[in-house]
Motif scaffolding. Structure first.
Motif, PDB file in Angstrom:
ATOM      1  N   ASN A 100       0.703  -1.197   0.184  1.00 21.00           N
ATOM      2  CA  ASN A 100       0.043  -0.011   0.030  1.00 21.00           C
ATOM      3  C   ASN A 100       0.875   1.265  -0.023  1.00 21.00           C
ATOM      4  OD1 ASN A 100      -2.494  -1.486   0.087  1.00 21.00           O
ATOM      5  ND2 ASN A 100      -2.258  -1.667   2.425  1.00 21.00           N
ATOM      6  N   PHE A 101       2.122   1.072   0.025  1.00 24.14           N
ATOM      7  CA  PHE A 101       2.943   2.266   0.237  1.00 24.14           C
ATOM      8  C   PHE A 101       3.010   3.143  -1.315  1.00 24.14           C
ATOM      9  CE2 PHE A 101       7.025   4.408   0.503  1.00 24.14           C
ATOM     10  CZ  PHE A 101       6.975   5.116   1.855  1.00 24.14           C
ATOM     11  N   GLU A 102       3.057   4.449  -1.194  1.00 17.96           N
ATOM     12  CA  GLU A 102       2.937   5.363  -2.174  1.00 17.96           C
ATOM     13  C   GLU A 102       4.068   6.247  -2.620  1.00 17.96           C
ATOM     14  OE1 GLU A 102      -0.478   7.630  -1.938  1.00 17.96           O
ATOM     15  OE2 GLU A 102      -2.060   6.079  -2.005  1.00 17.96           O
TER      16      GLU A 102
END
Length: 321
Positions: A171-173
């Motif tokens: 989920n890291f952006e």
């Protein structure tokens, strides 16, 4: 675990800005966990830092020594999963685990190597990212699957189980990068990185642990205390950890030896604890040297005599208060 293969090297020159938000898998770092009714009293009798007064909202550096005051481990200590975690280089853990467990049979305490994953959040937006993981505003926070620990204004450590590590990565952006930038920031902050190469060689003051509030001189007895106290009150310590820099074609290996200029000759000075190389070949590192060297002392790599190095300023004072 496919998520482990998603972290790429990040090449930065000395003039490049840090990414606003990056996540690093700290593959060479791990932790020792300590739980049980006697965990506080047992650990307090083993290490240099003030375990008894450590709040659940704080972390502290500390060292674990042998009876002669030589350091087995330099770690960051914090409350974790109902006990304590001692975060440190993974290569030091095998020996440190055996040493820290030596007298545990007499106490209600369970000590083991952690199976948790270490992730480093880096950048000006690091705190904003961690704020999304917890309602807490403290420097140490419980998050899903583990604990978030503030290292400095642009870094947080996440020690979490593998399942939640995978979710965080998925989920890291921001950028997913290898751990080399974390190493660079440790060096620039003057934080000791003690790997297996130099275990049991230095006293805590030679690694600047006292300058980083990792030694309590008012707590009760602990292993090696006599040597640590003598080093402070009798001025017996003759070494300190310094940041050094130089030009190098290759990033030196840990434990690479530095020599210092003495007139027209060169003498052994110390061995690199860790190092980081920029894309324009400037290299920085941490090394324990005699603490009476002049700042202008010329250094070089023993195995690369043309690679000249110098001592850089520390971001903190080594002078006793």
């Amino acid at each position: 675990m496919d998520w482990q293969n998603r972290f790429a090297p990040l090449s930065l020159s000395t003039t490049d800005a840090l990414p606003e938000l990056a996540l690093s898998h700290l593959t060479s770092w791990g932790a020792i966990n300590m739980i049980g009714d006697d965990k506080k009293s047992y650990l307090s009798g083993q290490v240099t830092c003030d375990v008894v007064s450590l709040k659940e909202s704080d972390s502290t550096l500390g060292a674990h020594c042998d009876a002669k005051g030589k350091v087995w481990s330099v770690f960051r200590l914090f409350h974790h999963n109902g006990g304590y975690a001692m975060f440190q280089p993974k290569s030091a853990i095998a020996v440190e685990l055996a040493e820290i467990k030596k007298y545990a049979i007499f106490s209600k305490v369970d000590i083991s190597e952690s199976e948790d994953v270490a992730l480093g959040v880096i950048g000006s937006k690091a705190t904003l990212f961690v704020d999304q993981l917890s309602d807490s505003t403290e420097d140490v926070r419980q998050i899903t699957g583990g604990t978030a620990i503030k290292i400095d204004e642009q870094r947080w450590l996440l020690l979490v189980n593998a399942e939640n590590a995978a979710q965080l990565v998925d989920n890291f952006e921001g950028k997913l990068i290898d751990e080399s930038l974390w190493t660079r920031l440790d060096i620039e902050a003057g934080l000791p990185v003690l790997t297996a190469h130099q275990q049991n060689e230095h006293i805590p003051q030679a690694l600047n642990v006292q300058a980083l509030d990792g030694i309590s001189f008012t707590k009760g007895c602990y292993t090696g205390q006599e040597t640590v106290a003598r080093a402070k009150y009798r001025g017996m310590n003759k070494r300190a950890m310094f940041i050094v820099s130089g030009q190098s074609n290759n990033n030196p290996e840990a434990n690479a030896e530095l020599e210092r200029a003495v007139g027209d000759n060169w003498r052994g000075a110390g061995k690199l604890l860790t190092s980081y190389q920029f894309s324009d070949n400037k290299t920085i590192g941490l090394v324990v040297l005699p603490n009476n060297l002049e700042n202008e002392t010329q250094l070089r790599l023993k195995d690369a005599p043309d690679s000249l190095w110098k001592i850089e300023p520390l971001p903190y004072s080594l002078e006793d208060e």
